[in-house]
Design an enzyme around this catalytic site. Structure first.
Site, short mmCIF file in Angstrom:
data_model
loop_
_atom_site.label_atom_id
_atom_site.label_comp_id
_atom_site.label_asym_id
_atom_site.label_seq_id
_atom_site.Cartn_x
_atom_site.Cartn_y
_atom_site.Cartn_z
CE LYS A 179 -1.58 2.61 2.79
NZ LYS A 179 -1.65 4.25 1.53
CD GLU A 255 13.27 0.27 9.51
OE1 GLU A 255 13.58 0.97 9.54
OE2 GLU A 255 13.87 -0.59 9.49
CB CYS A 290 12.95 9.17 7.79
SG CYS A 290 14.58 8.50 7.30
CD GLU A 389 10.51 12.91 10.79
OE1 GLU A 389 9.68 12.53 11.84
OE2 GLU A 389 11.66 12.64 10.28
P1 NAD Z 1 2.58 8.05 7.87
O1 NAD Z 1 2.53 7.47 9.30
O2 NAD Z 1 1.60 9.41 8.44
O3 NAD Z 1 1.96 7.34 6.72
C1 NAD Z 1 2.69 6.02 6.33
C2 NAD Z 1 1.97 5.34 5.47
O4 NAD Z 1 1.21 4.81 6.49
C3 NAD Z 1 1.32 5.75 4.65
O5 NAD Z 1 1.33 4.81 3.16
C4 NAD Z 1 -0.15 5.88 4.68
O6 NAD Z 1 -1.39 5.61 4.34
C5 NAD Z 1 -0.57 4.71 5.85
N1 NAD Z 1 -1.13 5.13 7.00
C6 NAD Z 1 -2.13 5.74 7.85
N2 NAD Z 1 -2.09 6.54 8.77
C7 NAD Z 1 -3.00 4.20 8.94
C8 NAD Z 1 -3.04 3.37 9.58
N3 NAD Z 1 -4.55 3.89 10.34
N4 NAD Z 1 -3.45 1.98 9.56
C9 NAD Z 1 -2.30 2.05 8.44
N5 NAD Z 1 -1.64 2.42 7.30
C10 NAD Z 1 -1.86 3.97 7.35
O7 NAD Z 1 3.98 8.99 6.99
P2 NAD Z 1 4.42 10.11 5.86
O8 NAD Z 1 4.24 11.20 6.85
O9 NAD Z 1 3.20 8.67 4.68
O10 NAD Z 1 6.11 10.01 5.78
C11 NAD Z 1 6.84 10.59 7.26
C12 NAD Z 1 7.36 9.88 7.85
O11 NAD Z 1 7.46 8.87 7.43
C13 NAD Z 1 8.36 10.32 8.83
O12 NAD Z 1 7.88 11.08 10.10
C14 NAD Z 1 10.09 10.35 8.13
O13 NAD Z 1 10.26 10.15 9.20
C15 NAD Z 1 9.10 8.59 8.25
N6 NAD Z 1 10.07 7.49 7.00
C16 NAD Z 1 10.95 6.59 8.06
C17 NAD Z 1 12.24 5.91 7.40
C18 NAD Z 1 12.55 5.36 7.98
O14 NAD Z 1 13.66 4.24 7.32
N7 NAD Z 1 13.47 5.30 8.96
C19 NAD Z 1 11.80 6.32 5.71
C20 NAD Z 1 11.44 6.87 5.36
C21 NAD Z 1 10.66 7.48 5.63
#
Ligand code: NAD
Length: 489
Positions: A179, A255, A290, A389
């Site tokens: 997804k 992650e 991230c 962040e």
């Molecule tokens: P997010 O947590 O809002 O969303 C990530 C994914 O989760 C999306 O596909 C979203 O649709 C899904 N999601 C949201 N709510 C959900 C739920 N209730 N159940 C299941 N899935 C759900 O994050 P974002 O805004 O898309 O990404 C930014 C974040 O990702 C930042 O915190 C960043 O640091 C982190 N990130 C971490 C890494 C790493 O390797 N550690 C890499 C890239 C990004």
């Protein structure tokens, strides 16, 4: 370029398909606000269909039963497909999430293809084990695919984040349901088509776009998904572990976020290089990384000189049209994220930090979403902009007096993804690197990287590691087969 058209339908069992209830959502480009396409708004019924297809493919062993050498050949073809479609994928990524097209092409496509190739090449070279038992037994320790792997990824590096998970999962013989983020769903759908073209059988790799609560949660809660691999925010990551526990205790790997400290000592071997890395790494990908070094700690005695050099570099990071080759900083992914970044900038000012560069939204392309490269000096570790962040082009500058002081400040955060230390003293470099609670510590550089090393965090930056051979551990079960040997001798 402008007549490029996109197919936003889901990809299930080798076919493009609309959401079961026909719902869609608009996919808008942050570059200029244009509508790119309508995307299938998948829900529980679509997740059920994708998981059923993945399960059937796993059970009949059309992929999991292939010899590793055969899976390797297909994975390498899959990687070649990405390279063959590199321009299209890069342009799609840029229009969908706003990053400069030159980086989408040189970094995102190449890195995703390299990751897929690397795991393909690795899979027929990893051996299992035989335990050192008594001679009356032969104990085999084998690794087997976990089965159906659900993958949920964010929008900042859509292809790379997907590749870090699907590549080891597929190479190990699993079936996958991916997804993508609702903010950047388009390249994931193309990856599924390219995988099929390369010879990954139908049902093995499915992509279901949709919102987190509507498509992500049913995947994380699904009783027939064996493992959920998530990259995203710490807030949602915590929910993923809860959902895994509430359902079938699927393996959950997360992650998550970061607030990485970048520590520059006065005896830094090359101040210009440290300044370039500090500025370049926070503004790369519009700060939507991230591992962005968003907390810059500069030893008090060199802080003024450091900032003077840093401010001279800022003009080259002014945001511009991501479709132009000269642009190094592009658009922020959507209005919500832009507002979040501006709120943090406001909080920095309210809490007494000194804004020394940027601080505002700009519109180099009409209808687009852009923020100036922003730097705050005089930040203290208790301010919101030092603790949370931001995920935007905002650098918080702090200072310190000695190694013990900076290690204490750097570790005083809920995250532990990455860190860096700049010094010519090998003892100090090693001592500080060991004391920092972070999954990766860079020494005298920031952000050099490759697929051979693990990526992931300590503390609330998540559980598990992407990249390297360690990633296979997430997508395989360890099995013991104990064979009784009744020796005739
Ligand atoms: P997010 O947590 O809002 O969303 C990530 C994914 O989760 C999306 O596909 C979203 O649709 C899904 N999601 C949201 N709510 C959900 C739920 N209730 N159940 C299941 N899935 C759900 O994050 P974002 O805004 O898309 O990404 C930014 C974040 O990702 C930042 O915190 C960043 O640091 C982190 N990130 C971490 C890494 C790493 O390797 N550690 C890499 C890239 C990004």
């Amino acid at each position: 370029m402008t007549d490029l058209s996109f197919d936003g339908r889901a990809f299930i069992n080798g076919e493009r398909i609309a959401a079961r209830d026909g719902q869609t959502f608009d996919c808008l480009s942050p570059v200029d606000g244009r509508l790119l396409t309508a995307v299938a708004r998948c829900g529980e019924a679509d997740i059920d269909a994708a998981v059923a297809a993945a399960r059937a493919a796993f059970e009949d062993r059309r992929w999991s039963g292939m010899a590793p050498a055969q899976r390797k050949r297909v994975m390498i073809k899959f990687a070649e497909q990405l390279i063959a479609h590199a321009d299209e994928l890069a342009l799609t990524e840029t229009l969908d999430m706003g990053k400069p097209v030159k980086y989408a092409r040189s970094v995102d496509v190449n890195s995703a293809a390299n990751c897929i190739r690397w795991y393909g090449e690795a899979v027929d070279k990893v051996y299992d084990e035989i335990a050192p038992t008594a001679s009356t037994a032969l104990a085999l320790i084998t690794r087997e695919p976990v089965g159906v792997v659900g993958v949920i990824v964010p929008w900042n590096y859509p292809m790379i984040m997907a590749a870090w998970k699907i590549a080891p999962a597929l190479a190990a013989g699993n079936s996958v349901v991916l997804k993508p983020s609702e903010k950047s769903p388009l390249t994931a759908l193309r990856l599924a088509e390219l995988a099929l073209a390369a010879g990954i059988p139908p049902g093995v790799f499915n992509v279901v776009p949709g919102y987190g609560a509507e498509a992500g949660s049913p995947l994380a809660l699904h009783m027939d998904v064996d493992c959920i691999a998530f990259t995203g925010s710490t807030r949602v990551g915590k929910q993923i572990h809860v959902m895994a526990g509430q359902s079938n205790l699927k393996r959950a790997w997360t992650e998550l976020g970061g607030k990485s400290p970048n520590i520059v000592f006065a005896d830094c071997p090359d101040l210009d290089k440290a300044v370039e890395a500090a500025v370049g790494s926070i503004f790369f990908n519009q700060g939507e990384s991230c591992n962005a070094p968003s907390r810059l700690f500069v030893e008090a005695s060199i802080k003024e000189a450091f900032l003077e050099k840093a401010l001279k570099l800022v003009p080259q990071y002014q945001p511009g049209n991501p479709l132009e080759k000269s642009t190094v900083m592009g658009a922020i992914v959507d209005r919500t994220q832009l507002d979040t970044v501006l709120r943090y900038i406001d909080s920095g000012q309210q809490e007494g930090a000194k804004l020394i560069a940027g601080g505002a939204a700009v519109e180099p392309v009409k209808g687009g979403l852009y923020v100036q490269p922003t730097i705050f000096d005089g930040v203290t570790n208790t301010m919101t902009i030092a603790r949370e962040e931001i995920f935007g082009p905002v650098l918080s500058v702090l200072s310190f007096t000695d190694a013990a002081d900076v290690v204490r400040q750097a570790n005083s955060n809920i995250y532990g993804l990455q860190a860096a230390v700049w010094t010519r003293d090998i003892n100090k470099a090693h001592g500080v690197a060991r004391a920092l609670r972070a999954g990766t510590v860079h020494v005298n550089q920031y952000d050099e990287d490759d697929i051979t090393v693990p990526f992931g965090g300590f503390k609330q930056s998540g559980v598990g590691r992407d990249k390297s051979l360690h990633a296979f551990d997430k997508y395989t079960e360890t099995k013991t087969t104990w064979i009784r040997i009744d020796s005739p001798l």
